[in-house]
Enzyme design. Structure first.
Site, PDB file in Angstrom:
ATOM      1  N   GLY A  31       0.810  -1.215   0.000  1.00 31.06           N
ATOM      2  CA  GLY A  31       0.000   0.000   0.000  1.00 31.06           C
ATOM      3  C   GLY A  31       0.838   1.258   0.000  1.00 31.06           C
ATOM      4  O   GLY A  31       2.021   1.236  -0.339  1.00 31.06           O
ATOM      5  N   ALA A  32       0.197   2.388   0.390  1.00 31.72           N
ATOM      6  CA  ALA A  32       0.826   3.709   0.257  1.00 31.72           C
ATOM      7  C   ALA A  32       1.354   3.856  -1.162  1.00 31.72           C
ATOM      8  O   ALA A  32       2.520   4.165  -1.393  1.00 31.72           O
ATOM      9  CB  ALA A  32       1.921   3.908   1.305  1.00 31.72           C
ATOM     10  N   LEU A  33       0.476   3.610  -2.117  1.00 34.02           N
ATOM     11  CA  LEU A  33       0.867   3.497  -3.521  1.00 34.02           C
ATOM     12  C   LEU A  33       1.354   4.827  -4.095  1.00 34.02           C
ATOM     13  O   LEU A  33       0.873   5.896  -3.733  1.00 34.02           O
ATOM     14  CB  LEU A  33      -0.314   2.990  -4.351  1.00 34.02           C
ATOM     15  N   HIS A  37       4.573   2.091  -8.075  1.00 37.02           N
ATOM     16  CA  HIS A  37       3.655   0.957  -8.050  1.00 37.02           C
ATOM     17  C   HIS A  37       2.791   0.941  -9.309  1.00 37.02           C
ATOM     18  O   HIS A  37       2.545  -0.111  -9.911  1.00 37.02           O
ATOM     19  CB  HIS A  37       2.721   1.027  -6.833  1.00 37.02           C
ATOM     20  N   SER A 185       9.304   5.886  -3.010  1.00 39.73           N
ATOM     21  CA  SER A 185       9.140   4.934  -1.916  1.00 39.73           C
ATOM     22  C   SER A 185       7.966   5.361  -1.054  1.00 39.73           C
ATOM     23  O   SER A 185       7.742   6.566  -0.861  1.00 39.73           O
ATOM     24  CB  SER A 185      10.413   4.897  -1.058  1.00 39.73           C
TER      25      SER A 185
END
EC number: 6.3.2.1
Length: 278
Positions: A31-33, A37, A185
């Site tokens: 997650g925390a795309l 990603h 990131s």
């Protein structure tokens, strides 16, 4: 986009897809795309009939409880991003759905597990292989996509696939960078403005190395690169290695492929980056 939170409901849906001989591209994430990603999702879409993204913050790969606690969780924003890029399936299980009580797992993946990241995060790659093995068994994808930023992770997962004879093709996708060179990131969200400026020393040093690389002078280059990073305020170097691309031991003139890898704490945030040189 169809969303599933249980293995059973996902597998029932995937059976229908496989019955139609449609290929499945899988992008596992925590997650925390970000755009990095999404570049994996886009490649999966180009190469498969159906693209599946998982979002799961895997507790077994964190050796620091504080790091697990701090890891960004942004499921609503992530879901919107996946819908915007027309991802077909999201699988976002809870911890109890993925793990049954006191599970035991150990896979002998050789010394690569204990080098570099493995030295600073003991047990990390056992947790990674444990959860990726679970996902591969649940989904049985045709192809799985991983980012080059986690280069060592890709090597380890490749070894797992070979050891366990898993019928999945692995694809390593290029690092996506911000305009200033910082590797994208999920952890970048924790950087202050000053941290972010100091953190640029990682990509700058890797670029310098790529432009000045000479196989005969690997020890000298490694020493100079470490000095460049150590001279930057607010940055604490964990390692800088110029490594054989297959073994991650220090590269030499016989190395066919070479990768430079770096890890450092920038402020309170640990960042990794790398560059494939040859």
């Amino acid at each position: 986009m169809k969303t599933f939170t249980t293995r059973k409901s996902l597998q029932e849906y995937l059976q229908q897809i496989k019955a139609l001989n449609q290929t499945i591209g899988f992008v596992p994430t925590m997650g925390a795309l970000h755009r990095g990603h999404l570049s994996l999702i886009e490649l999966a879409q180009q190469q498969n009939n159906v693209t599946l993204c998982s979002i799961f913050v895997n507790p077994s790969q964190f050796n620091d409880p504080n790091d697990l606690e701090k890891y960004p969780r942004t499921i609503e924003a992530d879901t919107q991003l996946l819908e915007q890029v027309n991802c077909d399936i999201l699988f976002s299980p809870g911890v109890n759905e993925m793990y049954d009580g006191n599970e035991q797992w150990h896979l002998n993946i050789g010394e690569t597990e204990h080098l570099l990241e493995g030295e600073f995060r003991p047990g990390h790659y056992q947790g990674v292989t444990q959860v990726v093995n679970k996902f591969f068994n649940i989904i049985t994808p045709d192809t799985a996509y991983f980012g080059q930023k986690d280069y060592q992770q890709f090597l380890i997962i490749s070894k797992m696939v070979t050891i366990l004879h898993m019928p999945v093709k692995l694809v390593m996708c290029p690092i996506m960078r911000e305009a200033d060179g910082l590797a994208m990131s999920s952890r970048n969200i924790h950087l202050t403005a000053a941290d972010r400026q100091h953190g640029l020393v990682l990509s700058k040093t890797l670029n310098w190395l790529g432009n000045n690389f000479d196989k005969k002078n690997i020890p000298a280059l490694k020493k100079e690169a470490a000095q460049m990073i150590n001279a930057e305020p607010g940055v604490e170097l964990d390692y800088f290695e110029i490594a054989d691309a297959d073994t991650l031991h220090q590269a030499n003139e016989a190395s066919a492929g070479i990768v430079a890898l770096v890890a450092a704490k920038v402020g309170h945030t640990r960042l990794i980056d790398n560059i494939v040189i040859s």
